[in-house]
Design a protein around this motif. Structure first.
Motif, PDB file in Angstrom:
ATOM      1  N   ALA A 129       0.879  -1.374   0.027  1.00  0.00           N
ATOM      2  CA  ALA A 129       0.000  -0.073   0.003  1.00  0.00           C
ATOM      3  C   ALA A 129       1.002   1.250   0.100  1.00  0.00           C
ATOM      4  O   ALA A 129       1.853   1.258   0.891  1.00  0.00           O
ATOM      5  CB  ALA A 129      -1.119  -0.061   1.115  1.00  0.00           C
ATOM      6  N   GLU A 130       0.427   2.312  -0.858  1.00  0.00           N
ATOM      7  CA  GLU A 130       1.314   3.406  -0.970  1.00  0.00           C
ATOM      8  C   GLU A 130       1.209   4.159   0.686  1.00  0.00           C
ATOM      9  O   GLU A 130       2.246   4.658   0.771  1.00  0.00           O
ATOM     10  CB  GLU A 130       0.420   4.297  -1.939  1.00  0.00           C
ATOM     11  N   LYS A 131       0.188   4.035   1.107  1.00  0.00           N
ATOM     12  CA  LYS A 131       0.207   4.881   2.441  1.00  0.00           C
ATOM     13  C   LYS A 131       1.543   4.377   3.579  1.00  0.00           C
ATOM     14  O   LYS A 131       2.044   5.148   4.161  1.00  0.00           O
ATOM     15  CB  LYS A 131      -0.898   4.877   3.218  1.00  0.00           C
ATOM     16  N   ASN A 132       1.904   3.121   3.351  1.00  0.00           N
ATOM     17  CA  ASN A 132       2.886   2.619   4.199  1.00  0.00           C
ATOM     18  C   ASN A 132       4.279   3.004   3.626  1.00  0.00           C
ATOM     19  O   ASN A 132       5.192   3.540   4.342  1.00  0.00           O
ATOM     20  CB  ASN A 132       2.755   1.177   4.414  1.00  0.00           C
ATOM     21  N   ILE A 133       4.428   2.918   2.579  1.00  0.00           N
ATOM     22  CA  ILE A 133       5.792   3.666   1.774  1.00  0.00           C
ATOM     23  C   ILE A 133       5.759   5.165   2.128  1.00  0.00           C
ATOM     24  O   ILE A 133       6.932   5.495   2.591  1.00  0.00           O
ATOM     25  CB  ILE A 133       5.796   3.257   0.397  1.00  0.00           C
TER      26      ILE A 133
END
Length: 497
Positions: A338-342
Motif C-alpha cells: 500500500a502507498e500509505k505505508n511506503i
C-alpha cells in the motif's frame, strides 16, 4: 496387367498436374489430349466425368481411388485465397510483451465483442507488431493479423529486452530515419524531422535506441547532438548585501509590504521587490522583524526565503512533511503493498535526517491515520510552516510507466519560482541517487500544494504498478536512498541564496 498399372499412374499424373481436361466421351467422341493409340485411352474412355471437381464420380468406380488421392494432396497444401491478407514479416516494426495475464488477442479493433477474440497471451508473452492504429497494435497471431490493446503491451528493443532507463537526450540535426534494427538496411519505421528532441536509452554500433511516436527505433548517432542541460541552480538575481545579523531574508514576491507593526492592518512603511534581501532580527509566528535601509519593520515571513548565514542551512527552519494518504485511504495498492505505508516510512526517515541537521520538522501524520487534504493545509498554516513536502508513490494502467516526477502548483500571487526550485532539487536528487527514470518537474494544482501560502511540492517517488520501480519502493536500502535524496534536495534548496 503391367501396362494397365502404368496407365493408371499416368492418369493420376495427368490429372494432378492439370495437363489435360477430361471431357464427356459421348459428347466429344474421344479425349482431345489423348490419342486413341495411347495405352490409357481405352480405360479412361470408359469413364464419364462431367466436372473437374469429380463430384459426379460414384464410389466404387475405378477412378474414385485416384480422386481420393488427389483430394489428399489438395488438403496438404491450400493455395492462398484471393482477398485474404498474407503475413509479410518484412513489415514488422517492433516487438511487444504483454504486461498482464490473459490479454485478449482479437481479429478486429473491437473490445465490445467476445466473438472476435482469437486467443489470449499471458504476461511476458511476445508479439510482433506491424502497425500502431490509435489505441490498438496490429500484431501477428497464428499466422494471421490480429489486434491487442496498446495499454497492456510494452515495446521491447530489437533484441527483445526492456528499454531500461533514459541515459540522455539528443536533438536531431537533420531529417533522419528511425529503423527497426541498428542498421540502415533494416525497415524504416518513421522519419524524424530536424531539431526534434529524443530520449536515448542506449548506444549500439553508432546508433541510438530511442522512441518516436511511442515506438522504439534506432537513429544514426552522427545525425544528432546532445541536449545541453541547464544548470539546476540558477544564478541569484543580485548579490546578497552584507548584514550584521545571522539570518537573511530574500523576498519571493513583488510589492511586499513592510509594516510598522506585526499585523496585517498596520501602517505600510514601504514595499519590497522580488529578489531583494533584508536582515532578519527575529521571527515570531508568521511575522519577521527586519531591517531595511536602516529602518525597522515587519513582513509576513511566508514571502521571505529564510537563509541562515552561519551554521547549518537547515537550523531552525520549520518544515512540514506530509506522508500521503493514510488510515481508511491506502492510496495505490498492488497486492499487499500500500502507498500509505511506503509514504510514511520514507517521510519518517526524511524527518529524522532533517531534525539531525537542526530543522524543526512536523509531520501531518505519524501513524496510520487519515488527515483530510484540507486538514493537512490547515495543519501547515497553524504550525507556521516555511516549506511543505508531500510524499507519494504513483500508479498507471500501463505498467511500462516508471520513474520519479515532482509537482508544483501555480496560483495567483504564489511564489511559484520557489516551488519550482524546491521541486527541481528534490526531483534531481532522487533521479541521480536512486537511478530513477526522470519524468521531470510538472505543474499540478493538487489541493495540498495549491492552497498553502508557502513553497509546496508533491513528489511521486515511482510507480508501484511498474515491476522495476516497485522492487525499489519495497526495498529498505532504496527507501533509505529515497529519504536521503529528499533530505539533500531540501538542504540544496536552503543552501541556495
Amino acid at each position: 496387367m503391367y501396362f494397365k498399372k502404368v496407365s493408371r499412374m499416368l492418369c493420376i499424373l495427368f490429372i494432378s498436374a492439370s495437363i489435360f481436361t477430361i471431357h464427356n466421351a459421348s459428347a466429344s467422341g474421344g479425349f482431345e489430349d489423348i490419342s486413341p493409340k495411347h495405352e490409357a485411352y481405352e480405360e479412361i474412355n470408359n469413364l464419364v466425368v462431367n466436372k473437374s471437381s469429380f463430384a459426379d464420380v460414384a464410389v466404387g468406380r475405378e477412378l474414385s481411388g485416384y480422386v481420393e488421392q488427389l483430394s489428399f494432396f489438395k488438403s496438404e497444401k491450400e493455395l492462398p485465397v484471393k482477398g485474404v491478407a498474407v503475413l509479410d514479416t518484412s513489415q514488422v516494426i517492433g516487438l511487444v510483451s504483454s504486461t498482464t495475464d490473459g490479454l485478449n488477442i482479437r481479429k478486429s479493433k473491437d473490445s465490445s465483442s467476445k466473438a472476435n477474440i482469437v486467443g489470449t497471451i499471458n504476461k511476458g508473452g511476445k508479439l510482433s507488431v506491424y502497425a500502431v492504429e490509435g489505441d490498438w497494435l496490429k500484431v501477428s497471431y497464428n499466422d494471421a493479423y490480429a489486434y491487442v490493446y496498446k495499454t497492456y503491451a510494452q515495446f521491447l528493443d530489437a533484441d527483445g529486452n526492456a528499454l531500461g532507463n533514459i541515459q540522455k537526450q539528443v536533438t536531431t540535426t537533420q531529417s533522419i530515419n528511425s529503423y527497426v534494427k541498428p542498421t540502415s538496411s533494416s525497415k524504416v519505421i518513421s522519419t524524424v524531422n530536424s531539431k526534434v528532441k529524443l530520449p536515448v536509452y542506449k548506444t549500439v554500433n553508432g546508433y541510438y535506441l530511442t522512441v518516436v511516436n511511442g515506438v522504439p527505433g534506432y537513429i544514426v548517432e552522427d545525425s544528432t547532438e546532445d541536449v545541453k542541460e541547464k544548470p539546476s541552480i540558477p544564478n541569484p538575481t543580485q548579490t546578497p548585501p552584507k548584514v550584521s545579523g545571522d539570518i537573511l531574508g530574500r523576498v519571493t514576491v513583488d510589492n511586499l509590504n513592510i509594516r510598522k507593526e506585526a499585523n496585517s492592518t498596520s501602517t505600510v512603511l514601504c514595499k519590497l521587490k522580488k529578489g531583494e534581501y533584508v536582515q532578519v532580527n527575529n521571527i515570531n509566528g508568521y511575522w519577521a522583524q527586519i531591517i531595511y535601509n536602516g529602518q525597522e519593520g515587519y513582513v509576513h515571513k511566508s514571502y521571505l526565503k529564510i537563509l541562515n548565514l552561519s551554521g547549518n542551512p537547515l537550523k531552525d527552519r520549520i518544515i512540514i512533511i506530509d506522508p500521503g494518504h493514510g488510515g481508511k485511504d491506502p492510496g495505490t495498492v498492488v497486492g499487499t503493498i500500500a502507498e500509505k505505508n511506503i509514504a510514511l516510512k520514507v517521510s519518517t526517515l526524511v524527518t529524522q535526517k532533517l531534525e539531525a541537521a537542526g530543522a524543526k520538522v512536523l509531520m501531518t501524520r505519524t501513524g496510520d491515520t487519515y488527515p483530510t487534504r484540507e486538514g493537512r493545509v490547515d495543519f501547515t498554516h497553524a504550525n507556521y510552516g516555511e516549506i511543505f513536502v508531500s510524499i507519494h508513490v504513483n500508479y498507471a494502467a500501463n505498467t511500462s510507466a516508471q520513474g520519479t516526477e515532482t509537482f508544483f502548483a501555480k496560483t495567483p500571487g504564489d511564489m511559484h519560482q520557489e516551488d519550482i526550485d524546491l521541486a527541481t532539487f528534490i526531483n534531481n536528487q532522487i533521479v541521480k541517487n536512486v537511478n530513477m527514470n526522470d519524468r521531470k518537474v510538472k505543474k499540478g494544482n493538487f489541493i495540498v500544494i495549491a492552497n498553502t501560502n508557502i513553497p509546496a511540492i508533491l513528489v511521486e517517488l515511482g510507480f508501484l504498478s511498474n515491476s522495476e520501480d516497485r522492487a525499489k519502493l519495497t526495498d529498505d536500502q532504496y527507501i533509505e536512498l529515497f529519504a536521503e535524496s529528499i533530505y539533500k534536495g531540501i538542504l540544496e534548496y536552503y543552501s541556495k541564496q
